[in-house]
Design an enzyme around this catalytic site. Structure first.
Site, PDB file in Angstrom:
ATOM      1  CE  LYS A   1      -3.806   1.977   2.788  1.00 35.83           C
ATOM      2  NZ  LYS A   1      -4.712   1.685   3.938  1.00 35.83           N
TER       3      LYS A   1
ATOM      4  CB  SER B   1      -7.673   3.995   2.650  1.00 36.56           C
ATOM      5  OG  SER B   1      -6.911   3.371   3.675  1.00 36.56           O
TER       6      SER B   1
ATOM      7  CB  SER C   1      -8.476   0.860   5.643  1.00 35.18           C
ATOM      8  OG  SER C   1      -9.164   2.082   5.755  1.00 35.18           O
TER       9      SER C   1
END
Length: 432
Positions: free
Chosen positions: A76, A152, A176
């Site tokens: 990420k 996210s 997330s």
């Protein structure tokens, strides 16, 4: 199919010499280049290909290699990766290139993984329902491009579902990891908070120590539960063994719906079918919330904990903090008593399947089911269930017993199903 093999499978093939890390990495870059879902937003092509060639030579020499040796993967875009920008989707950070790896990245590399790039995030990680930002744009759900992959860590889940990586690492404050995993039909684990170090997980700037880490956690996303175990072991250290090793020996608590946050018909049907299949396989099922657990109160208390997390980074203490910390302690104790007689607790990850891209949606209602496991600090796996657009089955285990939740999700896949590539039939397991 090679693009959709699990990291465990790929690592085994590289060690045996039946797969070549260089070939896999080149193929991965080709798929990233051709993809239209906008999941991988930065790559380190030269260094990754060199590392892959070195990995193949090490195998040929007969060197001792790590458990992820030669496996190409992404992380990420919130973790520092040496030589790549750490942007958090913010244009002002576009040129902020990291000079060292985050602890998670360093541990993955030490286990032999090859970092090929970074996955897209929602702007400043500020939304768990979608992934878009003014720097890299919007990420699409590989299963249906009109729908969101969640956020996210939406780029992470989308990359796995689209075959653009073999393993991913994300972060989860309010769902997330788990919500994107549910929306994209992959596996995602929020570990017990504190299991995985968060150093190097921050926007660009001088290194900082979080004033308060709870309830935030870093964790893996993957195409199998076994991959979650492997990734957690190399980033968080040795795991406490699972309570059970056979599916039929598990004692399972279940709540699949609640008037405070009713699930949709698609999610309800998928999860009911999953629990019915588990019961037929001999799993002992106990329905209902744990004694002394009020899910509405827990959801509200978790909302305060998220507020407290951000306030602590600003040096603030919101009014009522002492009372809210007491409520968290009460909830933690109630769940601790419950897990004396129950091994895992099943519920929805989120009440709906992936939503369409629509700015009019309210996304804050997606956290109700996430809150139930996050407030008491439980490890929780989101596992795919159902046909068509997948539903997320949340498997929570006792605190600090992450492998109990992982093992149940792994064994359950034999009767419930697991990851399937987009466009294929009902859920099945690719690595068993």
């Amino acid at each position: 199919m090679t693009p959709f093999r699990t990291a465990t499978e790929v690592a085994a093939g590289i060690r045996r010499g039946t797969l070549a890390s260089r070939d896999l990495t080149e193929q991965l870059f080709a798929r990233i280049d051709a993809s239209t879902v906008n999941a991988v937003v930065a790559t380190c092509r030269g260094s990754a290909l060199q590392a892959a060639s070195d990995a193949d030579r090490a195998v040929a020499r007969g060197d001792d290699v790590g458990p992820l040796h030669g496996v190409p993967m992404t992380v990420k875009d919130a973790f520092a990766v040496q030589g790549l920008p750490t942007t958090w989707g913010e244009p002002a950070f576009a040129d902020c290139v990291a000079d060292e790896d985050a602890d998670v990245v360093a541990r993955l590399r030490a286990a032999g993984a090859i970092i090929v790039g970074k996955s897209n995030v929602h702007h400043l990680l500020a939304d768990f329902g979608r992934t878009e930002n003014p720097l890299h744009g919007r990420t699409l759900n590989p299963r249906e491009h009109t729908r969101t992959p969640g956020g996210s860590s939406g780029g992470a889940a989308a990359a796995l579902a689209a075959g653009l990586t073999y393993l991913e690492y994300g972060s989860d404050l309010a769902g997330s990891i788990r919500i994107p995993a549910a929306y994209c039909g992959v596996y995602g684990l929020k570990p017990t908070p504190g299991t995985v170090p968060l150093r190097g997980f921050q926007p660009p700037g001088p290194p900082v120590a979080l004033a308060r880490e709870f309830p935030s956690a870093a964790g893996p996303l993957a195409r199998s539960a076994a991959d979650l175990r492997l990734a957690l072991a190399v980033t968080g250290g040795p795991l406490r063994p699972s309570r059970r090793s056979r599916l039929e020996d598990f004692r399972v608590g279940v709540v699949l719906d609640d008037p405070a946050c009713p699930v949709t018909g698609e999610v309800g049907a998928a999860l009911s079918d999953a629990v019915d299949a588990l019961a037929r396989a001999g799993v002992r099922v106990r329905e209902g919330w744990p004694p002394d657990v009020d899910p509405v109160a827990q959801a509200a208390a978790f909302g305060f904990q998220v507020e407290l997390f951000f306030a602590s980074q600003e040096g603030r203490t919101p009014p009522g903090t002492a009372e809210q910390e007491r409520r968290r302690a009460v909830a933690t104790a109630a769940w601790g008593r419950y897990f004396a007689d129950v091994d895992v607790f099943l519920g929805p990850t989120v009440f709906t399947t992936a939503r369409t891209h629509d700015d009019r949606h309210r996304y804050d209602d997606q956290v109700f089911w996430i809150a139930q496991t996050s407030l008491p600090g439980l490890p929780a796996v989101s596992a795919p269930a159902g046909e068509g657009l997948p539903a997320g089955l949340q498997v929570a285990g006792p605190a600090h017993e992450d492998d109990t939740a992982i093992t149940f999700a792994e064994l359950a896949a034999d009767v419930v199903g697991g990851f399937v590539p987009p466009g294929e039939g009902s859920a099945r397991v690719l690595d068993r």
